[in-house]
Motif scaffolding. Structure first.
Motif, PDB file in Angstrom:
ATOM      1  N   ARG A  73       2.772   1.206  79.073  1.00 50.15           N
ATOM      2  CA  ARG A  73       4.335   0.487  78.408  1.00 50.15           C
ATOM      3  C   ARG A  73       4.282   2.007  76.663  1.00 50.15           C
ATOM      4  N   CYS A  74       3.818   2.158  75.747  1.00 51.54           N
ATOM      5  CA  CYS A  74       3.848   3.334  74.890  1.00 51.54           C
ATOM      6  C   CYS A  74       4.417   4.559  75.710  1.00 51.54           C
ATOM      7  N   LEU A  75       3.917   5.084  76.873  1.00 50.73           N
ATOM      8  CA  LEU A  75       4.581   6.106  77.454  1.00 50.73           C
ATOM      9  C   LEU A  75       5.839   5.540  77.488  1.00 50.73           C
ATOM     10  N   VAL A  76       6.185   4.628  78.278  1.00 57.62           N
ATOM     11  CA  VAL A  76       7.307   4.327  79.178  1.00 57.62           C
ATOM     12  C   VAL A  76       8.431   4.343  77.755  1.00 57.62           C
ATOM     13  N   ARG A  77       7.919   3.556  76.894  1.00 52.98           N
ATOM     14  CA  ARG A  77       8.974   3.066  75.404  1.00 52.98           C
ATOM     15  C   ARG A  77       9.349   4.365  75.617  1.00 52.98           C
ATOM     16  N   GLU A  78       8.913   5.740  75.419  1.00 55.65           N
ATOM     17  CA  GLU A  78       8.822   6.876  74.020  1.00 55.65           C
ATOM     18  C   GLU A  78       9.934   7.452  74.914  1.00 55.65           C
ATOM     19  N   LYS A  79       9.317   7.566  76.045  1.00 57.70           N
ATOM     20  CA  LYS A  79      10.649   8.826  77.317  1.00 57.70           C
ATOM     21  C   LYS A  79      12.051   8.069  77.416  1.00 57.70           C
ATOM     22  N   LEU A  80      11.739   6.436  77.586  1.00 61.02           N
ATOM     23  CA  LEU A  80      13.086   6.138  78.376  1.00 61.02           C
ATOM     24  C   LEU A  80      13.988   6.792  76.389  1.00 61.02           C
ATOM     25  N   VAL A  81      13.536   5.746  75.434  1.00 62.90           N
ATOM     26  CA  VAL A  81      13.981   5.908  73.807  1.00 62.90           C
ATOM     27  C   VAL A  81      14.449   7.620  74.512  1.00 62.90           C
ATOM     28  N   LEU A  82      13.738   8.057  74.725  1.00 65.81           N
ATOM     29  CA  LEU A  82      14.038   9.788  74.704  1.00 65.81           C
ATOM     30  C   LEU A  82      15.356   9.744  75.099  1.00 65.81           C
ATOM     31  N   PHE A  83      15.456   9.204  76.962  1.00 64.99           N
ATOM     32  CA  PHE A  83      16.333   9.385  77.712  1.00 64.99           C
ATOM     33  C   PHE A  83      18.222   9.843  77.138  1.00 64.99           C
ATOM     34  N   ILE A  84      17.614   8.300  76.875  1.00 66.07           N
ATOM     35  CA  ILE A  84      19.084   7.414  75.674  1.00 66.07           C
ATOM     36  C   ILE A  84      19.056   8.518  75.173  1.00 66.07           C
ATOM     37  N   GLN A  85      18.827   9.118  74.728  1.00 64.39           N
ATOM     38  CA  GLN A  85      19.142   9.783  72.827  1.00 64.39           C
ATOM     39  C   GLN A  85      19.621  10.974  73.654  1.00 64.39           C
ATOM     40  N   GLN A  86      18.979  11.925  74.774  1.00 65.45           N
ATOM     41  CA  GLN A  86      19.187  13.004  74.891  1.00 65.45           C
ATOM     42  C   GLN A  86      20.840  13.056  76.072  1.00 65.45           C
ATOM     43  N   ASN A  87      21.146  12.174  77.022  1.00 68.47           N
ATOM     44  CA  ASN A  87      22.247  11.520  77.585  1.00 68.47           C
ATOM     45  C   ASN A  87      23.186  11.092  77.838  1.00 68.47           C
ATOM     46  N   TYR A  88      22.705  10.205  76.739  1.00 67.73           N
ATOM     47  CA  TYR A  88      23.717   8.736  76.482  1.00 67.73           C
ATOM     48  C   TYR A  88      23.644   7.572  75.205  1.00 67.73           C
ATOM     49  N   PRO A  89      23.685   9.286  73.893  1.00 70.39           N
ATOM     50  CA  PRO A  89      23.795   8.437  72.788  1.00 70.39           C
ATOM     51  C   PRO A  89      24.868   7.960  72.343  1.00 70.39           C
ATOM     52  N   GLY A  90      26.175   7.523  73.346  1.00 70.84           N
ATOM     53  CA  GLY A  90      26.765   6.472  72.508  1.00 70.84           C
ATOM     54  C   GLY A  90      26.423   5.326  73.236  1.00 70.84           C
ATOM     55  N   ALA A  91      25.168   4.870  74.122  1.00 69.51           N
ATOM     56  CA  ALA A  91      24.259   3.961  74.684  1.00 69.51           C
ATOM     57  C   ALA A  91      24.129   3.225  73.242  1.00 69.51           C
ATOM     58  N   LEU A  92      23.651   3.888  72.403  1.00 68.77           N
ATOM     59  CA  LEU A  92      22.538   3.332  71.384  1.00 68.77           C
ATOM     60  C   LEU A  92      23.347   1.902  70.994  1.00 68.77           C
ATOM     61  N   PRO A  93      22.436   1.358  69.873  1.00 67.03           N
ATOM     62  CA  PRO A  93      23.155  -0.020  69.410  1.00 67.03           C
ATOM     63  C   PRO A  93      23.997   0.264  68.992  1.00 67.03           C
ATOM     64  N   LYS A  94      24.805  -0.626  68.703  1.00 68.18           N
ATOM     65  CA  LYS A  94      26.307  -0.461  67.130  1.00 68.18           C
ATOM     66  C   LYS A  94      26.069  -1.057  67.243  1.00 68.18           C
ATOM     67  N   THR A  95      26.814  -1.233  65.577  1.00 63.71           N
ATOM     68  CA  THR A  95      28.138  -2.516  64.841  1.00 63.71           C
ATOM     69  C   THR A  95      29.588  -1.868  65.067  1.00 63.71           C
ATOM     70  N   ARG A  96      29.891  -3.197  65.298  1.00 65.42           N
ATOM     71  CA  ARG A  96      31.290  -3.268  65.216  1.00 65.42           C
ATOM     72  C   ARG A  96      31.921  -3.837  64.985  1.00 65.42           C
ATOM     73  N   SER A  97      32.990  -3.053  63.465  1.00 70.67           N
ATOM     74  CA  SER A  97      34.087  -3.909  62.375  1.00 70.67           C
ATOM     75  C   SER A  97      35.635  -3.555  63.116  1.00 70.67           C
ATOM     76  N   GLU A  98      35.994  -4.946  62.022  1.00 69.58           N
ATOM     77  CA  GLU A  98      37.107  -4.338  61.962  1.00 69.58           C
ATOM     78  C   GLU A  98      38.106  -4.674  60.979  1.00 69.58           C
ATOM     79  N   PHE A  99      38.978  -3.385  60.218  1.00 71.66           N
ATOM     80  CA  PHE A  99      39.472  -3.190  59.438  1.00 71.66           C
ATOM     81  C   PHE A  99      40.689  -3.773  59.239  1.00 71.66           C
TER      82      PHE A  99
END
Length: 362
Positions: free
Chosen positions: A324-350
């Motif tokens: 579990r620790c290995l998969v969690r670390e590797k998947l987070v690193l994969f998303i950070q390096q290849n799809y940083p825009g897919a990290l959680p966001k908070t959207r607000s309207e002004f």
């Protein structure tokens, strides 16, 4: 002159008696060493496990019992008065009971050694062995308790005063039983719980449990409590009744293999197929995965994030934790390096003249 002669005669009898006792004890010691010398020679040639366990466990109790047995045989030949011989006989009887109880206790260790030699608990799939060892541990403790209780009772009953007292107590055994029952109801309940645990076996030696929010393995089961060795080497002590009256998790009840899960929370724009392919690549490159189960699914959609669950199998709970620790670390690193825009966001309207309508805050 007569008193001096009687005194010298008493000294002679004492010297003869001590010589007889010493010779008897030495004869017993010699016989014991001859027996164990022959067993040692036999072990060097054939090395049977039973004989080796007997020699290791019975060496000390027989070194006490055999000389004592020779001393008991020599008592009728002592030139002492009947009163002194009776005192010596009473002492040797008590010592014989202690020595024999010691031998019986050590025989339970021999039985334990034989079972441990026959069934190895250190293999991966060891459910049958853990079941047997759990029963054996409890029965050994129960047998030792019964042996000590009976030996103590026999020693006490060898005294006339105690025997008369016991006869008197029998007349009030009903009242005494009720009093003792109320006073020892917790102990009796633990004993009955121990019997139930030993044979129904909701837990076994080396089982992986989650109890009171703590993760650990069953290290020891006594007649009154259970010792859990937690993941950080702390020990959690719980009464036997706990496992009869309260719920708990047993991760190795029917097998040591287990499914491991990893949850990820990402933005809605995450490419799920790419993450799934990365999970398969990570699992294929590690020996922690047992190649039985793998998969990644979207298990929930929340207001701001998607919930991804990665599922994989492992041979044991310890390996599953590392996986579990290995998969969690590797998947987070994969998303950070290849799809940083897919990290959680908070959207607000002004709302305003010179402010964009929608802003995203990562």
């Amino acid at each position: 002159m007569e008193k001096l002669t009687a005194y010298v005669h008493q000294l002679d009898d004492l010297a003869i008696g001590l010589t007889i006792l010493t010779a008897a004890a030495l004869a017993g010691i010699v016989v014991k060493y001859i027996i164990f010398w022959l067993l040692h020679i036999y072990n060097r040639h054939d090395n049977p496990y039973l004989v080796r366990s007997l020699t290791e466990n019975l060496n000390r109790p027989l070194a006490f019992f055999i000389p004592l047995l020779f001393v008991s045989i020599s008592l009728p030949g002592l030139p002492f008065s009947e009163q002194r011989v009776e005192i010596l006989r009473r002492i040797t009887e008590i010592l014989d009971i202690i020595a024999f109880a010691w031998i019986l206790v050590k025989l339970t260790d021999v039985a334990r050694d034989l079972v441990r030699h026959q069934y190895a608990i250190d293999k991966t799939d060891n459910i049958r062995e853990r079941k047997l060892f759990t029963q054996l541990t409890f029965m050994k403790r129960l047998a030792v308790t019964i042996i000590i209780f009976i030996a103590t009772a026999l020693i006490l009953l060898s005294f006339d005063a105690v025997r008369k007292l016991g006869t008197g107590l029998l007349t009030s055994a009903g009242v005494a039983g009720i009093v003792v029952g109320f006073a020892a109801q917790r102990s009796i309940a633990n004993l009955l719980a121990g019997l139930q645990l030993a044979f129904t076996q909701p837990i076994r030696i080396d089982d992986v449990l989650v109890v009171e929010g703590e993760f650990g393995r069953v290290e020891e089961i006594t007649m009154t409590y259970v010792v859990l060795r937690l993941w950080d080497n702390r020990r959690l002590i719980l009464p036997l009744n706990y496992f009869i009256e309260k719920p708990f998790q047993n991760w190795t009840r029917t097998g040591s293999d287990i499914l491991a899960t990893v949850y990820l929370y990402t933005d809605y724009t995450v490419p799920v197929d790419a993450v799934r392919n990365e999970l398969n690549r990570i699992l294929a490159g590690t020996d922690l995965w047992d190649k039985r189960v793998s998969g990644l699914q979207v298990t929930d959609s929340k207001e701001r994030t998607l919930e991804l669950r990665a599922l994989m199998s492992a041979n044991s709970s310890g390996i599953a934790w590392d996986l579990r620790c290995l998969v969690r670390e590797k998947l987070v690193l994969f998303i950070q390096q290849n799809y940083p825009g897919a990290l959680p966001k908070t959207r607000s309207e002004f709302v305003g003249e010179n402010i964009p309508a929608i802003a995203e805050v990562s």
